[in-house]
Structure formats: C-alpha cells, structure tokens
Scaffold this motif. Structure first.
Motif, PDB file in Angstrom:
ATOM      1  N   GLY A  40       1.024  -1.160  -0.004  1.00 12.85           N
ATOM      2  CA  GLY A  40       0.057  -0.066   0.026  1.00 12.85           C
ATOM      3  C   GLY A  40       0.824   1.128   0.091  1.00 12.85           C
ATOM      4  N   GLN A  58       2.195   4.763  -4.235  1.00 11.58           N
ATOM      5  CA  GLN A  58       1.438   3.860  -4.969  1.00 11.58           C
ATOM      6  C   GLN A  58       1.470   3.464  -6.372  1.00 11.58           C
ATOM      7  OE1 GLN A  58      -2.357   3.207  -2.334  1.00 11.58           O
ATOM      8  NE2 GLN A  58      -2.175   5.151  -2.618  1.00 11.58           N
ATOM      9  N   VAL A  76      -2.793  -4.981  -4.438  1.00 14.09           N
ATOM     10  CA  VAL A  76      -2.454  -3.902  -3.382  1.00 14.09           C
ATOM     11  C   VAL A  76      -3.534  -3.408  -2.800  1.00 14.09           C
ATOM     12  CG1 VAL A  76      -0.942  -3.126  -5.412  1.00 14.09           C
ATOM     13  CG2 VAL A  76      -3.353  -2.109  -5.203  1.00 14.09           C
ATOM     14  N   VAL A  77      -3.492  -2.654  -1.670  1.00 15.95           N
ATOM     15  CA  VAL A  77      -4.510  -2.023  -0.949  1.00 15.95           C
ATOM     16  C   VAL A  77      -4.418  -0.517  -1.114  1.00 15.95           C
ATOM     17  CG1 VAL A  77      -4.722  -3.902   0.751  1.00 15.95           C
ATOM     18  CG2 VAL A  77      -3.161  -2.182   1.101  1.00 15.95           C
ATOM     19  N   LEU A  78      -5.633  -0.064  -1.761  1.00 11.99           N
ATOM     20  CA  LEU A  78      -5.310   1.222  -2.318  1.00 11.99           C
ATOM     21  C   LEU A  78      -5.926   2.197  -1.418  1.00 11.99           C
ATOM     22  CD1 LEU A  78      -5.115   2.818  -5.010  1.00 11.99           C
ATOM     23  CD2 LEU A  78      -7.458   2.613  -5.377  1.00 11.99           C
ATOM     24  N   ASP A  79      -5.149   3.245  -0.931  1.00 11.96           N
ATOM     25  CA  ASP A  79      -5.716   4.432   0.005  1.00 11.96           C
ATOM     26  C   ASP A  79      -6.125   5.490  -1.311  1.00 11.96           C
ATOM     27  OD1 ASP A  79      -5.684   6.577   1.411  1.00 11.96           O
ATOM     28  OD2 ASP A  79      -4.335   5.872   2.680  1.00 11.96           O
ATOM     29  N   LEU A 110      -8.158   0.958   1.027  1.00 13.88           N
ATOM     30  CA  LEU A 110      -7.901   0.861   2.482  1.00 13.88           C
ATOM     31  C   LEU A 110      -8.426   2.184   2.660  1.00 13.88           C
ATOM     32  CD1 LEU A 110      -4.102   0.993   3.664  1.00 13.88           C
ATOM     33  CD2 LEU A 110      -5.654   2.805   4.194  1.00 13.88           C
ATOM     34  N   ILE A 136      -2.325  -0.640   6.232  1.00 12.93           N
ATOM     35  CA  ILE A 136      -2.066  -1.480   5.609  1.00 12.93           C
ATOM     36  C   ILE A 136      -2.351  -2.794   6.029  1.00 12.93           C
ATOM     37  CG2 ILE A 136      -0.239  -2.671   4.152  1.00 12.93           C
ATOM     38  CD1 ILE A 136      -0.334   0.258   3.708  1.00 12.93           C
TER      39      ILE A 136
END
Ligand code: GDP
Length: 429
Positions: A40, A58, A76-79, A110, A136
């Motif tokens: 992330g 990112q 991925v963990v997307l903010d 995220l 994350i």
C-alpha cells in the motif's frame, strides 16, 4: 544490455528500501506496462530524474517515463485519498497521465478506519512490529477476513454503504474496547474518501486481462513489488513482516496473470543491508559504524523519515531470496555508498547459539536474533565509482566484491547502480 524477458518481475531481496524504484525506472525504459502487485502507501520509492526527486507511494515508478501504462494490481490495498494526492502532484509537475493509470477492479480499498485501527493496535501492542501506521495491516486483515471493500464494489452505492458502515462500526467498537479515542472523525473522513469513487472508477480495469492481452500482442511488462523478501508474510522474518506476499510469485496472484507468463525475475540488493522498523538484522553494525553508514547512504525512510539500521551484506539472506523468488539476475544498488571504506565485510553463514554454523536462513525469528554472522573481510576500493558506466570502469577491488556477491548469491549480477541518477547504472550481462 542484459537480456530482459517480456514479462519481468522486480523484487526486493532484503528488508525493502533496496532501491527498487531506481531499477524499475531504468528497466521501464524498455517496457510498455509497469504494474505494482502488492502493498500500500507504506512503501515509498524514491526516483531521481535530472534534478527532480519524486517519491512514489502507490503509482509505479514507470510513470516517470512518457507514455508507459502503469497499473495497480488486485494485490494492492489502495488508499484512495493518498492515491489521488500523488496523482495530482504528478500532473502538477507536468507529467501527462491521461489514459496512463489503471487500477484493478479487484483491488482492496484502504479506508480511514484501517489507519485508525493500525495506530491504535500498534500503540497498545506489547511486541511492536514497527508498522508505518498507514492502515496496511488492517486492510489486508479485512481482505483475508472477507470483509474488505474492493474497487468493483464502488459501483453499487447501497451495498457499499452498508459494508463500509458495518466495518466502520466494528472498528469503532474495537477502538473503544481498547480505551482509545480518535474515532470521531471517521464518518466525515470516510465520506470524503468515498466521494472520489467516480473518479477512481474511471481508472478501473481488469489488470490480469489487460496484461495477458498485452503480452499476447508482443508488448513488454514489468511487475513491481514493494518492500522486500525478508518482509514477506510467509517467507520473511515473521512476525516482523508486512501483511502481504512481497516475493515474485505474488506478482502473478497480485495482478491476475498466470505464473507461466513470467519469464524473468530481477532481484534488487543493496551493496550492504538495511532494515527499518522492529525485528532482527543479523549483520547489524556497531553503533558508530551504523551511524556512519546511515549518513553515507542517506538511510532514512522515504515515507516516514525513520532512520534505517545498517548492516554488512548478508549473503545468507540473498541466497535465500534467490531461491524463494527464483531470481534470474540481480541488480546491486548503492555500490558507491561503500566507496570511502577501507574494508567491507560480507556474511557468508550464521553461527547459531549452540555453535552450529548454517548457510540456511532460519524460519524461527529467535534463531535469527541470536545468529552471529560469519564474516569474510574484503579490502575496500577507496575510490569513487559514481562515474563508472561499464564494469571495466570499476576499481578491481569493487569488481571482486561484486564477483563475491554473485558467487555467494548464486545469481548473475545484471546491473550495478552507482548513484541516484538514472544514468548512474552499469549494465553487466
Ligand atoms: P525502494 O523502496 O526499494 O525504491 O528504495 P528507496 O527509494 O526507499 O531507497 C532508495 C534510495 O536510494 C533512494 O533515495 C534512491 O534515490 C537511492 N538510490 C538508489 N540507487 C542508488 C545508488 O546506486 N546509489 C545511491 N547513492 N543511492 C541510490
């Protein structure tokens, strides 16, 4: 130029911060698509182009090459807020992003409650992992717990709202039970982030399909990991690891292509070792030398500014990384950082508490804490390498050092980086 496969993975082989951003930036020149497969906004890649420094959290560093398509995979963990901040900052600096960025419809979101939970849990933990507090871990926990919200979920407003409300309330209850505050702004913060849904959906794509088609059409792809092998959830120094698989196999699961589509894996290794956050670092230097190396290498986190601990090159770890990632080549970075040293050391094995000597990277973190590295000492080259552009330009002692790294890691050195700039790179073979 080293032979580069049609589909190449670039993976960190230590504890992250190996200089992957720079190597991806160099390799991106020869590809059409760069995709990020896990992590992330905790990882910060630093890329220097001319006099400009870009820190990318990112968006893959391939974005700095005109016309390349850059994807964020399902792994991925997307903010979202942070993502668009980065996106807009690139546009502000004159980079044309039109049609160039895609986000997997299967990527996890995220959300602000993940950040809150991350901070609260880490603050109250007896054994600190040293997280960056960016949410994350909790976002990946929600993914594995099947409570996560994905990009594709943004298309169904009603369902989205009920899932988010449920998750947010769960976090509120946990935070309250731990006697912590900070949950008052959660509703407003989450609404602010979700207000960007339409903008994000405009970038949504099926990354697996897109990459598979591109490869069929003869285009070239680079798959970029964040962090490093020793921080892999399964293969790293558990529990002092990140919450996802960082190693090369995750490039397939994290983008949606099959493993057989990958034909090269370049491992990035620093010419020495660093580690940020908690957890063992077997080749750690004594405090004075540690400080010296940190200053020489500018070893402070790109995202958090945290000082990184420094150590000698650890070939037990890089040999393990070669195996776990199936490396086809390595890129050695920051060779220039060692230029002024009169002596350099390389760990070839570990001596364990009972006296056994092993060349195997142990699974048990306690063994690693007590492992005494067995060092081999080599003379330093005491000469600048910054202007070397061919292997022949390097001092003989620096070449011997690289030869030894290659031998101990069992993998050919394909690139050597001798400075932050794009042109400070030596293609080997
Ligand atoms: P990443 O996350 O693996 O991309 O690594 P970071 O960006 O955190 O750290 C790499 C840092 O080292 C950045 O500031 C780069 O500009 C710098 N860097 C990369 N390669 C070299 C090199 O060969 N020599 C020197 N001196 N710095 C380098």
């Amino acid at each position: 130029m080293p032979e580069q496969g049609a589909c190449t993975v670039v993976v960190g082989c230590q504890w992250g911060d190996e200089g992957k951003g720079k190597i991806v930036d160099v390799l991106a020149e020869g590809v059409d698509i760069v995709a990020r497969y896990q992590g992330g906004a905790n990882a910060g890649h630093t890329v220097e182009v001319g006099d400009d420094g870009f820190v990318l959290h990112q968006i893959p560093s391939g974005i700095l090459h005109e016309g390349k398509r850059c994807l964020l995979g399902n792994g991925v963990v997307l903010d979202i807020g942070q993502f668009f901040e980065e996106y807009d900052a690139l546009v502000e600096r004159g980079i044309d992003l039109e049609g160039r960025v895609g986000v997997s419809t299967r990527a996890q979101l995220l959300l602000p409650y993940h950040r809150l939970l991350d901070r609260v849990v880490e603050d109250s933990a007896a054994e600190k992992i040293g997280t960056t507090g960016r949410g994350i871990g909790p976002a990946y926990e929600d993914k594995a717990g099947r409570r996560g919200v994905r990009v594709a979920d943004l298309t169904d407003k009603e369902r989205l709202e009920s899932r988010v409300a449920e998750a947010r309330d769960r976090v509120r209850r946990r935070v309250a039970a731990m006697g912590s505050g900070g949950a008052d702004e959660l509703d407003a913060d989450t609404d602010r982030v979700l207000a960007m849904s339409e903008r994000l959906l405009a970038l949504a794509t099926d990354t697996g399909r897109e990459i598979t088609r591109a490869l069929k059409d003869g285009r070239r792809v680079l798959l970029e990991g964040a962090q490093g092998t020793a921080l892999d959830l399964d293969h790293g120094t558990y529990p002092f690891v990140t919450s996802s698989n960082t190693t090369a196999a995750a490039a397939a699961t994290g983008t949606g292509i099959g493993p057989t589509a990958i034909d090269a894996v370049v491992g990035v290794v620093k010419a020495y070792t660093t580690r940020v956050g908690e957890g063992p670092l077997p080749t750690a230097l004594d405090p004075e030398m540690d400080e010296h190396m940190r200053q020489l290498g500018g070893e402070f986190g790109a995202t958090t500014g945290r000082p990184r601990r420094c150590g000698w090159f650890d070939s037990v770890l890089t040999r393990y990384a070669a195996q776990v990632n199936g490396l086809t080549g390595i890129a050695v970075t920051k060779l220039d950082v060692l230029d002024t040293l009169g002596e350099v050391q390389v760990a070839t094995a570990y001596r364990l508490p009972k006296g056994d000597v092993t060349e195997v990277f142990p699974a048990d973190v306690r063994s690693l804490v007590s492992a005494e590295p067995v060092y081999e000492s080599m003379p330093g080259w005491e000469q600048s390498t910054c202007d070397a552009r061919r292997l022949e330009d390097l001092p003989t002692k620096a070449r011997s050092y690289l030869d030894r790294i290659e031998e101990l890691t069992g993998t050919p050195v394909q690139w050597v980086s001798v400075g932050t700039r794009r042109d400070q790179i030596i293609p080997v073979h």
